[in-house]
Scaffold this motif. Sequence first.
Motif, PDB file in Angstrom:
ATOM      1  N   LEU A  31     -13.889 -11.554  38.568  1.00  0.00           N
ATOM      2  CA  LEU A  31     -12.590 -12.177  38.811  1.00  0.00           C
ATOM      3  C   LEU A  31     -11.957 -11.635  40.081  1.00  0.00           C
ATOM      4  CD1 LEU A  31     -10.136 -13.931  38.000  1.00  0.00           C
ATOM      5  CD2 LEU A  31      -9.321 -11.977  36.659  1.00  0.00           C
ATOM      6  N   PHE A  32     -12.075 -10.345  40.300  1.00  0.00           N
ATOM      7  CA  PHE A  32     -11.425  -9.741  41.456  1.00  0.00           C
ATOM      8  C   PHE A  32     -12.201 -10.016  42.745  1.00  0.00           C
ATOM      9  CE2 PHE A  32     -10.091  -7.610  37.627  1.00  0.00           C
ATOM     10  CZ  PHE A  32      -8.715  -7.699  37.748  1.00  0.00           C
ATOM     11  N   VAL A  33     -13.510 -10.260  42.615  1.00  0.00           N
ATOM     12  CA  VAL A  33     -14.276 -10.754  43.761  1.00  0.00           C
ATOM     13  C   VAL A  33     -13.765 -12.136  44.167  1.00  0.00           C
ATOM     14  CG1 VAL A  33     -16.556 -11.510  44.545  1.00  0.00           C
ATOM     15  CG2 VAL A  33     -16.335  -9.424  43.171  1.00  0.00           C
ATOM     16  N   LEU A  34     -13.595 -13.014  43.182  1.00  0.00           N
ATOM     17  CA  LEU A  34     -13.123 -14.369  43.458  1.00  0.00           C
ATOM     18  C   LEU A  34     -11.663 -14.363  43.918  1.00  0.00           C
ATOM     19  CD1 LEU A  34     -14.780 -16.117  40.391  1.00  0.00           C
ATOM     20  CD2 LEU A  34     -15.576 -16.142  42.760  1.00  0.00           C
ATOM     21  N   VAL A 212     -17.671 -12.755  53.580  1.00  0.00           N
ATOM     22  CA  VAL A 212     -18.216 -11.397  53.463  1.00  0.00           C
ATOM     23  C   VAL A 212     -17.891 -10.815  52.084  1.00  0.00           C
ATOM     24  CG1 VAL A 212     -18.003  -9.029  54.318  1.00  0.00           C
ATOM     25  CG2 VAL A 212     -18.203 -10.924  55.940  1.00  0.00           C
ATOM     26  N   VAL A 213     -16.641 -10.977  51.644  1.00  0.00           N
ATOM     27  CA  VAL A 213     -16.239 -10.478  50.331  1.00  0.00           C
ATOM     28  C   VAL A 213     -17.059 -11.162  49.232  1.00  0.00           C
ATOM     29  CG1 VAL A 213     -14.349 -10.468  48.642  1.00  0.00           C
ATOM     30  CG2 VAL A 213     -13.902  -9.839  51.022  1.00  0.00           C
ATOM     31  N   PHE A 214     -17.233 -12.468  49.342  1.00  0.00           N
ATOM     32  CA  PHE A 214     -17.979 -13.216  48.331  1.00  0.00           C
ATOM     33  C   PHE A 214     -19.431 -12.739  48.267  1.00  0.00           C
ATOM     34  CE2 PHE A 214     -20.311 -17.105  46.933  1.00  0.00           C
ATOM     35  CZ  PHE A 214     -19.740 -17.214  45.673  1.00  0.00           C
ATOM     36  N   THR A 215     -20.045 -12.547  49.432  1.00  0.00           N
ATOM     37  CA  THR A 215     -21.435 -12.091  49.483  1.00  0.00           C
ATOM     38  C   THR A 215     -21.582 -10.691  48.889  1.00  0.00           C
ATOM     39  OG1 THR A 215     -21.814 -13.416  51.482  1.00  0.00           O
ATOM     40  CG2 THR A 215     -23.388 -11.648  51.024  1.00  0.00           C
ATOM     41  N   ALA A 216     -20.648  -9.809  49.245  1.00  0.00           N
ATOM     42  CA  ALA A 216     -20.715  -8.431  48.756  1.00  0.00           C
ATOM     43  C   ALA A 216     -20.543  -8.355  47.239  1.00  0.00           C
ATOM     44  CB  ALA A 216     -19.650  -7.585  49.448  1.00  0.00           C
ATOM     45  N   GLY A 217     -19.832  -9.325  46.665  1.00  0.00           N
ATOM     46  CA  GLY A 217     -19.542  -9.274  45.236  1.00  0.00           C
ATOM     47  C   GLY A 217     -20.385 -10.170  44.367  1.00  0.00           C
TER      48      GLY A 217
END
Length: 505
Positions: A31-34, A212-217
């Motif tokens: 959830l926090f990634v999204l 980048v955030v989406f890929t990392a998570g």
Amino acid sequence: MSKQSADPVPAETGVLSAPPPGEPFGHPKGLFVLFSTELWERFSFYSMRGILTLYMVNVLGAAGGHADQMYGAYLGFVYAATFGGGMLADRLLGQRRAIYIGGVLMALAQFTLATHSLLVRSGYSVRGLDPMFFSGLGLLACGNGFFKPNISTVVGTLYKPGDQRRDSAFTIFYMGINIGAFLAGFSGQIAETWGWYLGFLLAGMGMVASLVVFTAGLRQLSGKGLPPEGATLTEGRFGIPNAVLVVIGVLLFVPAAAFLISKPSYVQSMAVVIALIVLPYLLYEAFRGTREEAGRMLVIIILCCFSMLFWGFFELAGSTITRFTNEAVDRVVFGFELKASLLSQVINPLFIITLSIPFAGLWVWLDRRKLEPSSPVKFSLGLFQLGLGFFMLYIGAAQAASGGKAALIWLFLAYFFHTTGELCLSPVGLSMITKLAPARLVGMFMGVWFLSSALANVFAGRVGGMTEDHGFGAVFVGIAATTGAAALLLFVLSPLLKRMMHGIK
């Protein structure tokens, strides 16, 4: 944002239990990634949105009314594209791929607009660069269609049916949207002060940060958002791989959208034709169902019409209201000038962040006392408050017309009432469709909901464009009167609509 209990109650047992280990605040890490992915995507979207109309007026040389109409046409494609993007994700791509495609297209769009601004700044012909500018808007509309509906879908898949955390999860996710929109206002301040290209450049960087955030998570998504079983990109129809068909679709959509956005009168004519086709079909579907189905579907159709009125005028915040703020509002505070793009972006999300928890608590408090208004009454309350907001803008416009500038307080009051109206109406929409539509038609009515938003923005752009001939005051008071009358009509119809809902709240 409602406070989430540390000990959620599983629906199947009703017994208190601790959340699984490693879940912050009782929610999956995904959830926090999204949340973060959407925050930066909305920062990107609203950074551009805040300066778009001003850029068209000050750089492209468009008349204010025409800029409003192009803005409305652009938003029309933004909302309409979500239907196709959601369908492709469900049937072929999966939500993850759709999010990546959308993110890449939107980043490319923002950097295209930044390049356009730099070339104009360097002395290149504005008219000669029009295809580049409108292609950027076409890319944005296409990218949003892939991204926006699918990231919300993944949020829902993180929770099992009946999981009581789902509602608070969407509240948290919605907060990310508004934090991103709030931060985007400062991009507008920078763009208007030091160069338009900086606003588009910051928007592009925000979109890259989102990817980048989406890929990392990705590992935190627990396998959610993958393509449906049996879907393949290497095979397709007519011997053409599905991947190639998707690329062809994008390559056809972007220039078509770009051309039509530059010709908003064409889009307005198309919108009328679409409405005249869709409405009879919806009525046909309603009347061929059972008595209960027919009543509920008629309620959806009626409320969609009122919703169009609300969201069309609400979204004038990015066009007509931004121009009014720029031209007629005294924006100097303690000797510092606040730019119109900053004010148009930060006030609404600031009020949302501040008021969403009290409003959520209010509905719970009223529900416990069996006093919570029905969905039609909430819609009418939303419309009434939207009308109050435009009446505040009318007072400000009248003050400016009498000499000098409008006081900033009228703008704040307008956004306050727009926000309280949004908090009455916004949570009801999609939830209403899932409750009222027959299971066999839920997907179609979801598409109709987004289509109604697209049509609303197209038609509202035409209304905003009337400021060229009639002035801001006349347009604002006309909108206030229209929404006030609509609110009264819907309130009068509410008892009938409630009966037609056959027990659905």
